[in-house]
Design an enzyme around this catalytic site. Structure first.
Site, PDB file in Angstrom:
ATOM      1  N   TYR A 103       0.758  -1.191  -0.081  1.00  0.00           N
ATOM      2  CA  TYR A 103      -0.099  -0.087  -0.051  1.00  0.00           C
ATOM      3  C   TYR A 103       0.719   1.088   0.084  1.00  0.00           C
ATOM      4  O   TYR A 103       1.656   1.392   0.904  1.00  0.00           O
ATOM      5  CB  TYR A 103      -1.021  -0.101   1.110  1.00  0.00           C
ATOM      6  CG  TYR A 103      -2.110   0.906   1.021  1.00  0.00           C
ATOM      7  CD1 TYR A 103      -3.182   0.441   0.761  1.00  0.00           C
ATOM      8  CD2 TYR A 103      -1.766   2.317   1.664  1.00  0.00           C
ATOM      9  CE1 TYR A 103      -4.456   1.336   0.838  1.00  0.00           C
ATOM     10  CE2 TYR A 103      -2.877   3.046   1.650  1.00  0.00           C
ATOM     11  CZ  TYR A 103      -4.158   2.632   1.080  1.00  0.00           C
ATOM     12  OH  TYR A 103      -5.276   3.330   1.205  1.00  0.00           O
ATOM     13  N   TYR A 124      -5.512   5.308  -7.519  1.00  0.00           N
ATOM     14  CA  TYR A 124      -5.840   5.149  -6.130  1.00  0.00           C
ATOM     15  C   TYR A 124      -7.112   4.708  -5.740  1.00  0.00           C
ATOM     16  O   TYR A 124      -8.208   5.340  -5.770  1.00  0.00           O
ATOM     17  CB  TYR A 124      -5.588   6.527  -5.153  1.00  0.00           C
ATOM     18  CG  TYR A 124      -5.811   6.346  -3.797  1.00  0.00           C
ATOM     19  CD1 TYR A 124      -5.172   5.702  -3.107  1.00  0.00           C
ATOM     20  CD2 TYR A 124      -6.843   7.131  -3.205  1.00  0.00           C
ATOM     21  CE1 TYR A 124      -5.299   5.468  -1.746  1.00  0.00           C
ATOM     22  CE2 TYR A 124      -6.933   7.237  -1.794  1.00  0.00           C
ATOM     23  CZ  TYR A 124      -6.031   6.313  -1.151  1.00  0.00           C
ATOM     24  OH  TYR A 124      -6.255   6.274   0.327  1.00  0.00           O
TER      25      TYR A 124
END
Lengths: 235, 142
Positions: free
Chosen positions: A138, A189
């Protein structure tokens, strides 16, 4: 940075590496926008030490994952991927207070808070970091990738900067090709669910930065808050 | 009451809750508090009903001197409130408060060039009065 001397250039290597991966991915928002380390260093400072190119994109998009039993998965048209292990949580005291990170204990302040999740994940799967062929980490901000790599044991605490600057995350030659879709910094994203999807692609042999013979993929959620992670395996 | 202002008038004002009301009332009098568990003695910020160390609901205020050291910081170069454009760059600091049992408070460094901020820097509280009964602690080099 204060404790270990991590530099902006080291974080820049992460952004540039992921952008290079994105260039091969037709889905990547930033696929046509190559970036050099000099471009990264010239990008405006947002909140020191994060420059514009250390920050993830803002994207509209969607992805989906179908989770089912191994028995049912055998009958699916697409090749299934095994969920080897999953864990969520944080270390003690990491979430103290609604402004979570200001009063966490000193010993875990400069971490991603993922060490407990990592320990349970490796134990559940009976694997260790050396068994991971490819990772999707991440990447809300470049520097948090360094903390996750340290939390999950790919390098020692404080060594994440030199680790990434040495090319460890680059496909195809790095020791741990990471964010082979471009990540949140360069694909899109989608809050990390696109990292799960890329993990599935790798283990089906369908990535645009395919790691040869990838058997095990680590997928992590955000460092810096209570977090979670998956180990996916080739079926 | 001082009249010193470092941030623009249209910054979102603090919103006191039942748990934080006493803290903000003290702030209006330029007194800086931390909360302390009266069972195990653990101090904490921000104020809340439950001790994170021993789960006790028993709590009291403890006044601190307003001196402390910078634990970590960032220098912000973007005006997330448009009127902050004239204040850029501004410095967000996490201050470890002296005599607080290690409690840290998020605030701003004021009366200093942003380039001077560093981990371990000694600071002292500087109160910014936003209006009647509302004051916010900032910090200046000590």
């Amino acid at each position: 940075m204060h404790l270990y001397g991590t530099t902006s250039e080291q974080m820049g290597h992460i952004a540039v590496t992921f952008r290079t991966h994105a260039a091969r991915n037709p889905r990547a928002v930033m696929g046509q926008r190559p970036m050099t380390l000099a471009d990264h260093q010239a990008s405006p400072m947002i909140a020191d030490p994060f420059r514009l190119f250390d920050c993830c994109l803002e994207s509209d998009g969607a992805c989906a994952v179908v989770v089912t039993t191994a028995e049912r998965a055998r009958d699916c048209r697409r090749r299934p991927v095994a969920l080897l292990a999953s864990a969520q949580g944080t270390v003690r005291g990491y979430g103290w207070g609604p402004f979570a990170t200001v009063n966490i204990p000193d010993e875990s302040f400069a971490t991603g808070g993922g060490t407990g999740v990592a320990r349970r994940l490796w134990a559940q799967a009976g694997l260790n970091p050396g068994d991971v062929d490819v990772a999707q980490i991440y990447d809300h901000f470049s520097g948090l990738v360094i903390l996750s790599l340290e939390d999950f044991g790919f390098c020692a605490r404080g060594e994440g900067g030199p680790f990434v600057a040495g090319g460890a995350l680059a496909w195809p030659d790095g020791v741990l090709p990471t964010n082979t879709h471009g990540g949140s910094l360069s694909e899109a994203y989608i809050h990390g669910l696109n990292h799960v999807v890329e993990g599935v692609r790798q283990l089906r042999g369908e990535s645009t930065c395919q790691v040869d013979g990838a058997d095990v993929c680590l997928v992590t959620s955000a460092a810096g808050v209570p977090t979670s992670a998956l180990l996916l395996g080739r079926q | 009451m001082s009249n010193q202002r470092w941030f623009p008038d249209d910054m979102p004002p603090p919103a006191a809750s039942r748990e934080t009301l006493g803290w903000w009332q003290a702030a209006a009098e330029h007194r800086l508090l931390v909360q302390r568990c009266t069972d195990c003695g653990q101090t904490r910020m921000p104020p809340g009903p439950l001790c994170p160390a021993c789960r006790s609901f028993n709590r009291a205020w403890q006044e601190v001197s307003g001196h402390g050291t910078v634990y970590t910081y960032t220098i912000v170069h973007r005006a997330y409130v448009p009127s902050l454009a004239d204040t850029l760059p501004y410095v967000v600091i996490v201050v470890e408060l002296d005599g607080s049992g290690g409690v840290r408070l998020t605030s701003n460094l004021v009366d200093a060039d942003s380039a001077v901020v560093h981990v371990g820097m000694a600071v002292e509280v500087a109160w910014e009065d936003l209006g009647p009964g509302v004051a916010v602690p900032r910090f200046r080099p000590a």
